[in-house]
Enzyme design. Sequence first.
Site, PDB file in Angstrom:
ATOM      1  N   GLY A 219     -40.563  22.321  24.140  1.00  0.00           N
ATOM      2  CA  GLY A 219     -40.858  23.669  23.880  1.00  0.00           C
ATOM      3  C   GLY A 219     -40.998  24.016  22.374  1.00  0.00           C
TER       4      GLY A 219
ATOM      5  N   LYS B 125     -31.080  18.215  18.062  1.00  0.00           N
ATOM      6  CA  LYS B 125     -29.877  17.454  18.436  1.00  0.00           C
ATOM      7  C   LYS B 125     -30.124  15.884  18.763  1.00  0.00           C
ATOM      8  CE  LYS B 125     -26.713  20.927  19.953  1.00  0.00           C
ATOM      9  NZ  LYS B 125     -26.335  21.310  21.354  1.00  0.00           N
TER      10      LYS B 125
ATOM     11  N   GLY C 287     -37.005  19.544  28.507  1.00  0.00           N
ATOM     12  CA  GLY C 287     -35.807  18.968  28.959  1.00  0.00           C
ATOM     13  C   GLY C 287     -36.591  18.078  30.349  1.00  0.00           C
TER      14      GLY C 287
ATOM     15  N   ARG D 266     -47.218  28.634  28.173  1.00  0.00           N
ATOM     16  CA  ARG D 266     -46.941  28.403  29.293  1.00  0.00           C
ATOM     17  C   ARG D 266     -47.423  29.423  30.396  1.00  0.00           C
ATOM     18  NH1 ARG D 266     -40.479  27.004  28.029  1.00  0.00           N
ATOM     19  NH2 ARG D 266     -40.591  24.941  28.093  1.00  0.00           N
TER      20      ARG D 266
END
Length: 403
Positions: free
Chosen positions: A360, A202, A384, A37
């Site tokens: 990520g 998840k 996200g 990043r």
Amino acid sequence: MKTIDELLAEGVAGKRVFVRADLNVPLDGTTITDDGRIRAVRPTVSALAAAGARVVVASHLGRPKGAPDPAFSLAPAAARLGELLGSEVAFATDTVGESARATVAALTDGQVAVIENLRFNAGETSKDDAERGAFADQLAELADLYVGDGFGAVHRKHASVFDLPARLPHVAGGLIATEVGVLKKLTEDVARPYAVVLGGAKVSDKLGVIDHLLEKADRILIGGGMAYTFLKAQGHEVGISLLQEDQVPAVQGYLKRAEELGVEFVLPVDVLVAHEFPDLKTKAPAHPTTVAADAIPADQEGLDIGPATRELYAAKLADAATVFWNGPMGVFEHPDYAEGTKAVAQALVDSPAFSVVGGGDSAAAVRILGFDENAFGHISTGGGASLEYLEGKTLPGLAALED
Ligand code: ADP
Ligand code: MG
């Protein structure tokens, strides 16, 4: 959206330019384990500095609770940015306090400063418009111009992302322009077949994107921890694997809709199982065994896709023209459970498809496992953010740069 190139053409010499970056890198203590990043925003920062701007770089890191917490300091990221720029980077030990004001005031043309983690101030993430606005007012005093380039945070309605650009003349940085251009290619006039690979921990994080991509994709491959909720939805027992029981009905709905729409859902046919979650610190050998996906023992958990699934997924990706991948196939942090993620990464490298890696952990996995970033079409810095874009949502940080 006005671009940074237009801003540079107008001239920025002597101007204080606030760059909302995403320096939210994974840390092991104070050691950065993946600097992707920071490298991604470097061109924006160096272009501004080269043009004589006084550059104020800001970011969040992790989830501190609205107060200073040394475990989440941006100091290591600031040092790394300095190394990448090949020049001294000043560091302010607060966000809008004495240190930040003095550090910015001391900048000369072409110099760069990083201010401390924005989330050390409760105003950054507040749900209260007035509290966020008050923090944005203070941030605005540090700069004359705003460059939005923290793609990983554009889905957040946070002070530095959403409220600050409303207070300063603003443009989109080069990273945001690139990320949005790539995501457009995954939503408009997509080259087919379009395959989507989803994994990670998840299911609930990824339901929205499944919902939206069902209308767009030709094939959806499922791995990682979320695969077990899918296997359960198909009526299989999953032992002590990660399972979101409450999501089973939703998943059953998606499987049914996929059938109606002619979208191919591909689930693991075999998995690596063990009695316990591996030790990620010592990386002690985990001795997993391979079992069929419909024969997971009651007292064991699935931690990676198995060898037959690796082959199956590679074949399903080989002839794709477009691939979007989010979420590792297994607990890749442990070498015994990294093969599934490696196999998908290798399949993308080998395939002529335009491939985008988002997330990520997925992006970090690709680099940590030793793949050449340039072998992929694009590695997104946003997890996200890219998912919410693909869900068709309006992203506050992009909307704020529009007008
Ligand atoms: P991304 O950041 O790329 O969106 P996620 O955050 O959703 O990905 O998930 C990444 C995490 O999922 C990794 O830390 C990985 O260890 C974990 N994971 C993958 N497979 C499993 C599994 N079978 N059981 C438990 N955790 C898993
Ligand atoms: Mg993650």
